[in-house]
Write a protein that holds these residues in place. Structure first.
Motif, short mmCIF file in Angstrom:
data_model
loop_
_atom_site.label_atom_id
_atom_site.label_comp_id
_atom_site.label_asym_id
_atom_site.label_seq_id
_atom_site.Cartn_x
_atom_site.Cartn_y
_atom_site.Cartn_z
N ALA A 197 -88.73 -34.14 30.97
CA ALA A 197 -89.27 -35.17 31.87
C ALA A 197 -88.62 -36.51 31.59
O ALA A 197 -88.32 -37.28 32.52
N ARG A 198 -88.36 -36.83 30.32
CA ARG A 198 -87.68 -38.10 30.00
C ARG A 198 -86.25 -38.09 30.53
O ARG A 198 -85.78 -39.10 31.07
N ARG A 199 -85.56 -36.98 30.37
CA ARG A 199 -84.19 -36.91 30.88
C ARG A 199 -84.17 -37.18 32.38
O ARG A 199 -83.31 -37.93 32.89
N HIS A 200 -85.14 -36.61 33.10
CA HIS A 200 -85.20 -36.84 34.54
C HIS A 200 -85.50 -38.30 34.84
O HIS A 200 -84.88 -38.89 35.75
N ARG A 201 -86.41 -38.90 34.08
CA ARG A 201 -86.74 -40.31 34.32
C ARG A 201 -85.51 -41.20 34.15
O ARG A 201 -85.33 -42.17 34.89
N LEU A 202 -84.66 -40.87 33.19
CA LEU A 202 -83.47 -41.67 32.94
C LEU A 202 -82.31 -41.32 33.87
O LEU A 202 -81.29 -42.03 33.89
N GLY A 203 -82.46 -40.23 34.63
CA GLY A 203 -81.39 -39.84 35.53
C GLY A 203 -80.17 -39.27 34.85
O GLY A 203 -79.07 -39.34 35.39
N GLU A 204 -80.35 -38.69 33.66
CA GLU A 204 -79.22 -38.15 32.90
C GLU A 204 -78.99 -36.68 33.24
O GLU A 204 -79.94 -35.92 33.45
N PRO A 302 -104.67 -36.14 26.70
CA PRO A 302 -104.14 -34.77 26.66
C PRO A 302 -102.89 -34.66 27.52
O PRO A 302 -102.75 -35.34 28.55
N LEU A 303 -101.98 -33.82 27.09
CA LEU A 303 -100.68 -33.73 27.75
C LEU A 303 -100.79 -33.57 29.26
O LEU A 303 -100.12 -34.26 30.02
N MET A 304 -101.64 -32.66 29.72
CA MET A 304 -101.68 -32.34 31.14
C MET A 304 -102.30 -33.43 32.00
O MET A 304 -102.21 -33.39 33.23
N THR A 305 -102.94 -34.41 31.40
CA THR A 305 -103.57 -35.47 32.20
C THR A 305 -102.80 -36.78 32.15
O THR A 305 -103.20 -37.75 32.79
N ARG A 306 -101.70 -36.83 31.40
CA ARG A 306 -100.95 -38.09 31.27
C ARG A 306 -100.28 -38.47 32.59
O ARG A 306 -99.66 -37.62 33.24
N PRO A 307 -100.37 -39.73 32.96
CA PRO A 307 -99.72 -40.16 34.21
C PRO A 307 -98.22 -39.91 34.21
O PRO A 307 -97.64 -39.62 35.25
N ASP A 308 -97.59 -40.01 33.05
CA ASP A 308 -96.15 -39.82 32.95
C ASP A 308 -95.89 -38.83 31.81
O ASP A 308 -96.14 -39.13 30.64
N LEU A 309 -95.40 -37.65 32.17
CA LEU A 309 -95.15 -36.63 31.15
C LEU A 309 -94.03 -37.01 30.20
O LEU A 309 -93.89 -36.41 29.13
N SER A 310 -93.22 -38.00 30.55
CA SER A 310 -92.03 -38.30 29.77
C SER A 310 -92.29 -39.20 28.58
O SER A 310 -91.38 -39.48 27.81
N CYS A 311 -93.51 -39.67 28.39
CA CYS A 311 -93.77 -40.60 27.30
C CYS A 311 -95.24 -40.56 26.89
O CYS A 311 -96.08 -40.00 27.59
N GLY A 312 -95.51 -41.18 25.74
CA GLY A 312 -96.87 -41.33 25.24
C GLY A 312 -97.07 -42.76 24.78
O GLY A 312 -96.71 -43.11 23.64
N PRO A 313 -97.62 -43.63 25.61
CA PRO A 313 -97.70 -45.06 25.28
C PRO A 313 -98.57 -45.39 24.07
O PRO A 313 -98.42 -46.47 23.49
N ALA A 314 -99.45 -44.49 23.67
CA ALA A 314 -100.33 -44.80 22.54
C ALA A 314 -99.54 -45.03 21.26
O ALA A 314 -99.96 -45.82 20.39
N ALA A 315 -98.42 -44.36 21.09
CA ALA A 315 -97.63 -44.51 19.87
C ALA A 315 -97.13 -45.94 19.71
O ALA A 315 -97.29 -46.57 18.65
N ALA A 316 -96.52 -46.48 20.75
CA ALA A 316 -96.01 -47.86 20.68
C ALA A 316 -97.15 -48.85 20.58
O ALA A 316 -97.03 -49.89 19.91
N ALA A 317 -98.28 -48.55 21.23
CA ALA A 317 -99.44 -49.44 21.14
C ALA A 317 -99.93 -49.53 19.70
O ALA A 317 -100.31 -50.61 19.23
N ALA A 318 -99.90 -48.42 18.99
CA ALA A 318 -100.32 -48.43 17.59
C ALA A 318 -99.35 -49.24 16.73
O ALA A 318 -99.76 -49.99 15.84
N VAL A 319 -98.05 -49.10 16.98
CA VAL A 319 -97.06 -49.87 16.24
C VAL A 319 -97.27 -51.36 16.47
O VAL A 319 -97.27 -52.17 15.53
N ARG A 320 -97.45 -51.73 17.73
CA ARG A 320 -97.63 -53.16 18.05
C ARG A 320 -98.88 -53.71 17.38
O ARG A 320 -98.88 -54.85 16.88
N GLN A 321 -99.96 -52.93 17.37
CA GLN A 321 -101.18 -53.45 16.75
C GLN A 321 -100.99 -53.61 15.25
O GLN A 321 -101.45 -54.60 14.66
N ALA A 322 -100.33 -52.65 14.60
CA ALA A 322 -100.09 -52.77 13.17
C ALA A 322 -99.24 -54.00 12.87
O ALA A 322 -99.48 -54.73 11.89
#
Length: 793
Positions: A197-204, A302-322
Motif C-alpha cells: 500500500a505504501r509503494r502504491h501511495r508513492l507511485g513507485e 486495528p489494521l482493517m479499520t485504518r483510513p490509510d493502509l500504508s501507514c500507522g500515524p500512532a508511531a510518529a505521534a508517540a515519538v513526537r510526544q516523547a
C-alpha cells in the motif's frame, strides 16, 4: 541541559544502572543449547555486573523481576514443544541470586521492553519499589534445531513455586476473525500488505521500490556485522538484499527473505532500574546512570479499520510526544533505534518525521531485526541495552528507542541520556484519546459485488503452493474486506505478480461460509464459483428435513454431539432456510434437535478454530439474517445452550419441553455470546435476568423461561414437537399475508426506539394487507360464515 550532581537529584528519580545481553549461535564452539531461562540468566548476570558492582552483591537488592513474554507464550495457539518454566521470572531469579517480592510476565508485543522501562520507572518514582530487573530471551534457533535432529530432545520444563503476575496475551485488536479466516495472520503477510500500500501511495514501480528497501536495510546489516551479540553478523549490499535467489526467495511479495525479521535466534537481554537513592546507597557510580527524559505509549487502530493502509500515524505521534516531554527536537537526538521488523516499520517513521533513510546518525544501534536478530517480543531490550552503552560513551548525548508491537499496532518510545532529568508522569492517555477520535473504515465481513483492489500480498509466489491475500473496498459502500485468490486463478495471480501496479484495479468479491474470494470480474467469479441453486436437496449430512403440507420441519441431527453445530451444520441450515423463505408453498418452519437431550448445545468446540466459519446469515443460518419473512418456530427439546439459545432467540416463536433448559455458558469457556445472545437476550427477557445469565453462564428451566417471556408455551416431557406442530397449524389458520406483513412491521418497529413513531410507521402494514387476495378472502369467509381458503396472495 546542564549536568547535575547526585546530591541535586531527587532520590526517587528512576535511573537505568545496568544493561546486559547474551547470544548463543548454533555451531559456535561454546554452544550449549541453553533453554530460555538459562540464556536470560546470562543476560541478567551481565546487567547486574554492568552496574559496576559484583552481580552477587546487586542481586539481593532486586525487588521486582519482569519478563518479556516469549513467542512460545504469545498467543492462544502458541506451544512449547520442549517445555518451559511455568514461572519464567522466578526461574531466572533462582539462577541469578534474586528473590523478588514481585514477579511479572508482560503482555505480547515488541513494544513491551520499552513499555516495561516506562512503567517501572514510574513505579520507582511513586515509591512502589527501589530496584527492578527487566529481562527477556528467545531460544527459537535451539528449539528448531532440536526438533529437526534425530538425537535426544532437551526438556526445558520446570516448576517454580511463588507468585506470578501473568498479564495475559494483550493481543485483543491486533487481529480479527476475518484475518484468521483468510490467513492474514503471519506478520510477514500483514506487513507486506502495508508495504504494498505504501509503494502504491508513492507511485513507485516494484523494482524501484525494492531498491529503496535494499538501500534502507544495507546499512543496518553493516551495524549488525560489527555487533558481537548479533544472531548472524553478516553485512550485505543493497543488491544482495533484493536480488531473488534460491537462498533469498520471495516469502511474501514484496519481501525477499533477507528483508524480514530473523526469528530463529538465541538471544537475551536485561536491564536494571533503580531509584537514585538506592543506586547511591549501593555505591553505583554516577557515570553509569542513564535517565529517561521522555516517554510515550500509543496504540494504532486495528489494521482493517485504518483510513490509510500504508501507514500507522500512532508511531510518529508517540515519538513526537516523547520528544515534547524531553524538551528536544529530533535533530538533537544522537542515537536512534527504530524498530525494523520489516522495511515499512522504519519507513513509517522516516516518512512522518522527515528522517532520511540514510541519516548519518544511523537508524539502528543493534543492526535491526533481519540482521542482528528478532528475538520475539524482546528485541527492543537489546536496543535499550545498546543505547545505554553508547550514551555512557558520549555523556550528555541523547538516544531514542522506538519499539513496535503487532502490525504497527502498539508503540512505546523512550528518550535516554546520562544528563540528569526529573521523572515526568505519562501524558499518553490524552494522546490516545486523540488517536481514538480519528475516523475509521467500516469492515464488510461478507463482501459480494464489484470492488477495488486496495492492497495485497502473494505468499511464496515462485512455489507450487503459492497463495494470495487481497484487501479490497466494495464499490457500493466503500467498506473494506479481506479475500483470498483461488490457487488456479491464473489471471488474478498474473495481475498481482506482474510489473504493473495492480492496486486500484477493479475486482469482484464473493463470500462463502468459510472465506471470501476475489476474482478479476463477475464473469470469472460466475465460472469459478457459480451461485448455488436455491432449493432443497434430497439429503443432508447434519439435518433431517421434511415437508408436511405447508410446514417445513428441520431437525439438527447430531445427537452424538448434543446437536452442537459445526461449520457444515451452519452451512446446511443456511441453505435450508434460503430454500424455505423462497418456496411459496411453505408457510411455517419448525426447527428442533434430534433426540431428547438437546435442541442444540451451541457451537461445536471440537471443531477448534474451524468453528468460526459461519455463513453471512449467521449461526444456524439465522442469527445475522436481516429478513425472516415467514414464521420460524423453535421447538426446544432439552438443552438450548450458547449458539443453540442464540438460534432459538432468532426465531419468531419458541416453545419448549418441560425438561428444557436455557443458558449462555460462553463466559465459562472464555468465549462470548457474539452470535446474537448479547443483543437478543436482554431484549427478550428482563434485563437483570439477561445480565445474570450472560455474565455468570446461569441456566434457567422452562418454567422460568416462560415467566421471563423467553418462550411462549410449555409441552409435557417429550412432546414439544407435537406442540410446535399445533402452533404451526394455528398460524396456518391465519392469513399468511397478514402473518408476513405483521412480521415485517414488528421487525421495523424493533429498530425504532420511539413508540409513537413506530406505531405510525406500522400503519404501512395496511398498505400490504388491504390489497391482498387473502384480505378479500378473509372478509368474504367471515360474512359467509365459512373457513377461509388462504392462497398467500
Amino acid at each position: 541541559m546542564t549536568e547535575q550532581t547526585g546530591a541535586e537529584i531527587d532520590p526517587r528519580t528512576p535511573v537505568l544502572v545496568g544493561a546486559g545481553q547474551a547470544v548463543e549461535r548454533l555451531g559456535d564452539p561454546a554452544y550449549a543449547a541453553l533453554g530460555e531461562a538459562d540464556l536470560a540468566a546470562q543476560a541478567v548476570t551481565a546487567a547486574l555486573a554492568d552496574t559496576g558492582l559484583a552481580a552477587a552483591d546487586v542481586a539481593p537488592m532486586i525487588d521486582v523481576v519482569a519478563a518479556v513474554r516469549s513467542f512460545e507464550k504469545s498467543s492462544p495457539a502458541a506451544r512449547s514443544p520442549l517445555g518451559r518454566p511455568d514461572n519464567m521470572p522466578r526461574a531466572v531469579a533462582a539462577r541469578t541470586g534474586m528473590d523478588p517480592r514481585r514477579a511479572i510476565e508482560e503482555v505480547t508485543g515488541g513494544q513491551s521492553p520499552q513499555h516495561l522501562v516506562t512503567e517501572f520507572a514510574g513505579a520507582i518514582a511513586a515509591g512502589e519499589t527501589d530496584a527492578v530487573v527487566l529481562c527477556g530471551a528467545e531460544v527459537m534457533s535451539t528449539v528448531r534445531a532440536a526438533l529437526a535432529g534425530d538425537g535426544e530432545k532437551p526438556d526445558y520444563s520446570e516448576q517454580i513455586d511463588g507468585q506470578l503476575e501473568d498479564r495475559g496475551f494483550g493481543i485483543a485488536g491486533l487481529t480479527s476473525l476475518d484475518e484468521v479466516r483468510h490467513g492474514l495472520i503471519p506478520p510477514v503477510t500483514q506487513y507486506a500488505v502495508i508495504e504494498n500500500a505504501r509503494r502504491h501511495r508513492l507511485g513507485e514501480d516494484p523494482a524501484r521500490y525494492a531498491r529503496a528497501m535494499g538501500e534502507l536495510f544495507a546499512p543496518f546489516s553493516r551495524v549488525a556485522a560489527a555487533n558481537p551479540f548479533s544472531a548472524a553478523p553478516t553485512a550485505y549490499t543493497a543488491d544482495e538484499l533484493i536480488t531473488v535467489t534460491e537462498q533469498n526467495r520471495i516469502v511474501a511479495a514484496p519481501y525477499p527473505r533477507r528483508l524480514v525479521a530473523r526469528d530463529q535466534v538465541n538471544q537475551a537481554a536485561a536491564v536494571v532500574l533503580m531509584s537514585a537513592g538506592a543506586a547511591t546507597a549501593a555505591g553505583i557510580d554516577r557515570s553509569r546512570w542513564v535517565f529517561l527524559h521522555g516517554h510515550a505509549d500509543a496504540r494504532e487502530q486495528p489494521l482493517m479499520t485504518r483510513p490509510d493502509l500504508s501507514c500507522g500515524p500512532a508511531a510518529a505521534a508517540a515519538v513526537r510526544q516523547a520528544l515534547d516531554m524531553a524538551g528536544l527536537r529530533l535533530d538533537q537526538i544522537s542515537v536512534l533505534d527504530l524498530y525494523s521488523c520489516f522495511p515499512v516499520a522504519v519507513f513509517n517513521l522516516t516518512d512522518a518525521l522527515g528522517l532520511s533513510p540514510d541519516d548519518p546518525r544511523g537508524l539502528t544501534v543493534t543492526g535491526g531485526l533481519p540482521f542482528f536478530g528478532g528475538p520475539g517480543n524482546n528485541y527492543s531490550m537489546h536496543a535499550i541495552a545498546e543505547t545505554v552503552h553508547r550514551l555512557r560513551d558520549a555523556p550528555g548525548a541523547f538516544g531514542l528507542v522506538a519499539a513496535n508491537g503487532g502490525v504497527l499496532s502498539k508503540h512505546s518510545v523512550g528518550i535516554y541520556s546520562t544528563t540528569a532529568a526529573p521523572w515526568r508522569d505519562s501524558w499518553s492517555a490524552a494522546l490516545q484519546a486523540r488517536l481514538d477520535a480519528r475516523p475509521s473504515v467500516p469492515v464488510c465481513h461478507y463482501p459480494d459485488g464489484p470492488a477495488t483492489l486496495e492492497s495485497f500480498t502473494v505468499i511464496n509466489p515462485a512455489r507450487d503452493d503459492r497463495s494470495a491475500v487481497v484487501i479490497g473496498r466494495l464499490t457500493a459502500d466503500g467498506s473494506r474486506f479481506i479475500a483470498t485468490v483461488d490457487a488456479g486463478d491464473t489471471a488474478m495471480f498474473d495481475l498481482l505478480t506482474g510489473d504493473d501496479d495492480p492496486i486500484g484495479t477493479g475486482i469482484f468479491a464473493r463470500s462463502s461460509t468459510s472465506h471470501n474470494t476475489a476474482t478479476l470480474d463477475e464473469a470469472t467469479m460466475a465460472e469459478r464459483h457459480p451461485l448455488p441453486r436455491t432449493g432443497f436437496r434430497d439429503g443432508y449430512e447434519d439435518l433431517l428435513v421434511t415437508r408436511n403440507g405447508r410446514v417445513l420441519e428441520i431437525v439438527i441431527n447430531r445427537p452424538q454431539a448434543r446437536n452442537a453445530m459445526r461449520p457444515q451444520t451452519n452451512a446446511e441450515l443456511d441453505e435450508v432456510f434460503d430454500a424455505y423463505f423462497a418456496d411459496p408453498e411453505l408457510w411455517v418452519a419448525i426447527l428442533t434437535g434430534a433426540g431428547d437431550k438437546a435442541f442444540s448445545a451451541g457451537n461445536d468446540l471440537a471443531a477448534g478454530m474451524g468453528s468460526i466459519a459461519v455463513p453471512a446469515n449467521g449461526f444456524a443460518g439465522l442469527t445475522s439474517r436481516r429478513d425472516l419473512p415467514k414464521p420460524v418456530i423453535a421447538a426446544v427439546n432439552g438443552f438450548a445452550l450458547g449458539g443453540g439459545l442464540e438460534a432459538a432467540l432468532a426465531c419468531h416463536l419458541v416453545v419448549a419441553d418441560e425438561d428444557a433448559s436455557f443458558g449462555l455458558p460462553e463466559v465459562k469457556v472464555g468465549l462470548a455470546a457474539a452470535a446474537g445472545g448479547l443483543v437478543r437476550l436482554p431484549r427478550a427477557i428482563p434485563a437483570a435476568l439477561a445480565r445474570d445469565m450472560i455474565l455468570t453462564g446461569r441456566r434457567i428451566d422452562a418454567t422460568a423461561a416462560l415467566q421471563a417471556g423467553l418462550i411462549s408455551r410449555i409441552a409435557p416431557s417429550g412432546t414439544v414437537l407435537e406442540l410446535a406442530r399445533e402452533v404451526a397449524q394455528e398460524i396456518l389458520a391465519a392469513a399468511p399475508t397478514s402473518v408476513r406483513a405483521s412480521i415485517t412491521a414488528m421487525a421495523r418497529a424493533d429498530a425504532e426506539p420511539d413508540t409513537v413513531a413506530a406505531v405510525r410507521a406500522g400503519l404501512s402494514v395496511l398498505d400490504t394487507v388491504l390489497v391482498s387476495a387473502d384480505t378479500r378472502e378473509g372478509m368474504t369467509a367471515f360474512l359467509e360464515k365459512r373457513p377461509p381458503h388462504w392462497t398467500g396472495n
